[in-house]
Design a protein around this motif. Sequence first.
Motif, PDB file in Angstrom:
ATOM      1  N   LEU A   8       0.829  -1.203   0.000  1.00  0.00           N
ATOM      2  CA  LEU A   8       0.000   0.000   0.000  1.00  0.00           C
ATOM      3  C   LEU A   8       0.866   1.256   0.000  1.00  0.00           C
ATOM      4  O   LEU A   8       0.538   2.254  -0.655  1.00  0.00           O
ATOM      5  N   ARG A 115      -9.011   5.233  -1.141  1.00  0.00           N
ATOM      6  CA  ARG A 115     -10.111   4.895  -0.231  1.00  0.00           C
ATOM      7  C   ARG A 115      -9.633   3.981   0.895  1.00  0.00           C
ATOM      8  O   ARG A 115     -10.056   4.118   2.050  1.00  0.00           O
ATOM      9  N   ILE A 116      -8.757   3.037   0.547  1.00  0.00           N
ATOM     10  CA  ILE A 116      -8.202   2.146   1.572  1.00  0.00           C
ATOM     11  C   ILE A 116      -7.405   2.960   2.584  1.00  0.00           C
ATOM     12  O   ILE A 116      -7.534   2.770   3.804  1.00  0.00           O
ATOM     13  N   ARG A 120      -8.164   3.306   6.608  1.00  0.00           N
ATOM     14  CA  ARG A 120      -7.168   2.879   7.587  1.00  0.00           C
ATOM     15  C   ARG A 120      -6.762   4.030   8.503  1.00  0.00           C
ATOM     16  O   ARG A 120      -6.574   3.833   9.709  1.00  0.00           O
ATOM     17  N   LEU A 126     -11.971  -1.675   5.253  1.00  0.00           N
ATOM     18  CA  LEU A 126     -12.643  -1.463   3.972  1.00  0.00           C
ATOM     19  C   LEU A 126     -12.568  -2.758   3.178  1.00  0.00           C
ATOM     20  O   LEU A 126     -11.532  -3.424   3.157  1.00  0.00           O
ATOM     21  N   THR A 127     -13.668  -3.100   2.505  1.00  0.00           N
ATOM     22  CA  THR A 127     -13.733  -4.324   1.710  1.00  0.00           C
ATOM     23  C   THR A 127     -13.780  -3.987   0.231  1.00  0.00           C
ATOM     24  O   THR A 127     -14.582  -3.160  -0.198  1.00  0.00           O
ATOM     25  N   VAL A 128     -12.911  -4.618  -0.536  1.00  0.00           N
ATOM     26  CA  VAL A 128     -12.861  -4.461  -1.989  1.00  0.00           C
ATOM     27  C   VAL A 128     -13.241  -5.800  -2.623  1.00  0.00           C
ATOM     28  O   VAL A 128     -12.721  -6.849  -2.238  1.00  0.00           O
ATOM     29  N   LEU A 139     -15.835  -1.254  -4.910  1.00  0.00           N
ATOM     30  CA  LEU A 139     -16.363  -1.316  -3.548  1.00  0.00           C
ATOM     31  C   LEU A 139     -17.769  -1.895  -3.522  1.00  0.00           C
ATOM     32  O   LEU A 139     -18.356  -2.029  -2.454  1.00  0.00           O
ATOM     33  N   ARG A 150     -10.468  -7.846   2.495  1.00  0.00           N
ATOM     34  CA  ARG A 150     -10.711  -6.868   3.557  1.00  0.00           C
ATOM     35  C   ARG A 150      -9.386  -6.239   3.967  1.00  0.00           C
ATOM     36  O   ARG A 150      -8.409  -6.940   4.248  1.00  0.00           O
ATOM     37  N   TYR A 151      -9.370  -4.910   4.010  1.00  0.00           N
ATOM     38  CA  TYR A 151      -8.184  -4.160   4.403  1.00  0.00           C
ATOM     39  C   TYR A 151      -8.437  -3.572   5.790  1.00  0.00           C
ATOM     40  O   TYR A 151      -9.230  -2.645   5.956  1.00  0.00           O
TER      41      TYR A 151
END
Length: 306
Positions: A8, A115-116, A120, A126-128, A139, A150-151
């Motif tokens: 990331l 977005r992630i 965070r 957040l789920t992608v 999303l 899932r992040y």
Amino acid sequence: MAENDTVLAAASAWKGEPLALATVVSTWGSAPRPRGSHMIVHADGRFEGSVSGGCVETDILAAAAGVIAGEPFQLKTYGVADAAAWEVGLPCGGEISVLVQPVSAEGFDPELFDRIAEARDAGQALTVTTDLDSGQSSLRPLEGSAFVNRYDPPRRLLIVGAVQIAQSLAALAQTLGIEVLVIDPRARFLTNERFPGVTLDDRWPDEAVAAYAPGPATAVVTLSHDTKIDDPALIAALAAPTAYVGALGSRRSHAARRERLAAAGVSETHLDRIDAPVGLDIGAVGPSEIALSIAAAMIGAFHDRR
């Protein structure tokens, strides 16, 4: 997962440049990397992350180069290697499927990284979802052949009490990719020389712990041996959905601690969440070994194995 933090970070540093993202979307048997593991590849050959620990990365780099050049996304499956034929595969005997997609609107939209990061930073997950038929991520929840990743927020460790064990624990946690904050109102204990590269907070622990809003990605460990410092921190940690709460001390001192906290209004259910004496029982002797036992217990809690 914490192992994707470097990916990331690279995605942020390389924003706007030609990239491909490889993701482990399924595993079987003794796969070397779990589902959701990423590897990001730059057009100039640089890469960050791993999908197999080195077994198939060379082949993934070739696939990524093709995707960056305009070829369609690829869904590649690797099983046991035939060493005699120099076949690309997994000598460990497992099997993985890896999706290689462009970092673009037609694959993994670069805005998803933003977005992630926003989620965070806010301490949220957040789920992608990725459509494995089209190779496109979004999303939106999808039906059919889809992979969901899932992040979670980055892991944090709040250490209360800037003592010798805290020095060893802070250094060890940093090597595990965990953000470390040391809290102690005693300025002489809380110095950059004793805790290099660590965030230091000299507020009273109850105020500091509450301010950091500990959640499922946060551990709080009290080490000061001073009830005026440790007890308020524990009360604040137990009032939140903290993943792991540990307290230094013997069984006898913890029994007295439970009585004090119960008198302060902490429920039995919350008191049972405290890991005390803190850490796994490995017969630890000395600050470094005690720190190791604490780190192991904390990691177990992060993985919900306690």
